[in-house]
Design a protein around this motif. Structure first.
Motif, PDB file in Angstrom:
ATOM      1  N   MET A 148       0.884  -1.044  -0.045  1.00 16.55           N
ATOM      2  CA  MET A 148      -0.024   0.096  -0.121  1.00 16.55           C
ATOM      3  C   MET A 148       1.002   1.427  -0.030  1.00 16.55           C
ATOM      4  SD  MET A 148      -3.064  -0.741   2.766  1.00 16.55           S
ATOM      5  CE  MET A 148      -4.473  -1.388   2.083  1.00 16.55           C
ATOM      6  N   LEU A 149       1.830   1.163   0.890  1.00 12.26           N
ATOM      7  CA  LEU A 149       2.524   2.355   1.049  1.00 12.26           C
ATOM      8  C   LEU A 149       3.630   2.596  -0.322  1.00 12.26           C
ATOM      9  CD1 LEU A 149       4.226   1.931   4.659  1.00 12.26           C
ATOM     10  CD2 LEU A 149       2.500   3.757   3.777  1.00 12.26           C
ATOM     11  N   GLN A 150       3.936   1.431  -0.937  1.00 10.96           N
ATOM     12  CA  GLN A 150       4.611   1.610  -2.398  1.00 10.96           C
ATOM     13  C   GLN A 150       3.765   2.131  -3.599  1.00 10.96           C
ATOM     14  OE1 GLN A 150       7.090  -1.627  -3.619  1.00 10.96           O
ATOM     15  NE2 GLN A 150       7.830  -2.196  -1.390  1.00 10.96           N
ATOM     16  N   SER A 151       2.452   2.095  -3.169  1.00  5.93           N
ATOM     17  CA  SER A 151       1.446   2.551  -4.327  1.00  5.93           C
ATOM     18  C   SER A 151       1.475   4.101  -4.254  1.00  5.93           C
ATOM     19  CB  SER A 151       0.108   2.010  -3.762  1.00  5.93           C
ATOM     20  OG  SER A 151      -0.644   2.603  -3.087  1.00  5.93           O
ATOM     21  N   VAL A 152       2.100   4.813  -3.133  1.00  4.36           N
ATOM     22  CA  VAL A 152       2.124   6.155  -3.347  1.00  4.36           C
ATOM     23  C   VAL A 152       3.371   6.555  -2.825  1.00  4.36           C
ATOM     24  CG1 VAL A 152      -0.264   6.339  -2.191  1.00  4.36           C
ATOM     25  CG2 VAL A 152       1.499   5.754  -0.531  1.00  4.36           C
ATOM     26  N   GLY A 153       4.443   5.693  -3.506  1.00  4.87           N
ATOM     27  CA  GLY A 153       5.736   6.119  -3.434  1.00  4.87           C
ATOM     28  C   GLY A 153       6.283   6.091  -2.023  1.00  4.87           C
TER      29      GLY A 153
END
Ligand code: HEC
Length: 152
Positions: free
Chosen positions: A144-149
């Protein structure tokens, strides 16, 4: 003379009763054997019954199948977590929408992880699925965090 006749009859009756008892015990034993032979493996019977009553098609509702090892973060995020985090149900921060996550990330990713484990406000512990392991949950949060960089 009468006594003798009586004794003979009496003995004959006793003998007859003993023989009948033995026959009945043997009969009971034989029936028991037949029944127990029919119930050799109740588990196998159950499996056969389940096989017969199982639906023709089955829908897989699990997020990847428990038997096949840990579920990936992507798998979970796109199934279990997606229920709320896809469209932002109950105010859940949406997957891939940076603005929804910025204030949270500012509080620290460790806090984010512990909130995902323990739950926060309308977010249930482990997204409401207790079968999700620590490892799997961490991967899902990281996804999830990677989906927002960002990342854990
Ligand atoms: C029943 C709906 C629901 C499900 C299912 C759900 N969440 Fe949430 N989640 C929420 C809501 C609502 C919030 C916002 C809570 C708040 O801060 O008010 C939230 C917040 C979060 C946060 C941010 C926590 C923070 O510190 O701000 C993370 C991370 C998170 N969820 C991870 C997950 C993961 C991983 C899954 C799947 C395993 C999941 N969620 C499934 C409703 C859900």
């Amino acid at each position: 003379m009468e006594d003798k006749t009586f004794m003979a009859t009496f003995q004959a009756i006793i003998f007859f009763l003993i023989v009948m008892t033995v026959i009945l015990i043997g009969f009971t034993y034989a029936i028991g054997k037949v029944i127990s032979r029919q119930e050799v493996d109740p588990a196998a019977d159950n499996a056969a019954i389940l096989e017969h009553i199982s639906p023709v098609g089955q829908v897989a509702v699990s997020a990847g199948g428990e038997a096949s090892g840990p579920r990936s973060g992507k798998q979970l995020a796109e199934t279990v977590c997606q229920t709320c985090h896809g469209a932002g149900v109950l105010g859940a921060p949406k997957l891939g929408v940076k603005a929804d996550w910025e204030a949270r990330i500012a509080r620290g990713v460790d806090t984010i992880l512990s909130n995902a484990v323990n739950g926060i406000a309308a977010m249930p512990p482990r997204g409401g699925d207790a079968s999700i392991t620590d490892e799997e949950l961490k991967a899902a949060v990281d996804y999830m965090l990677q989906s927002v960089g960002s990342k854990l």
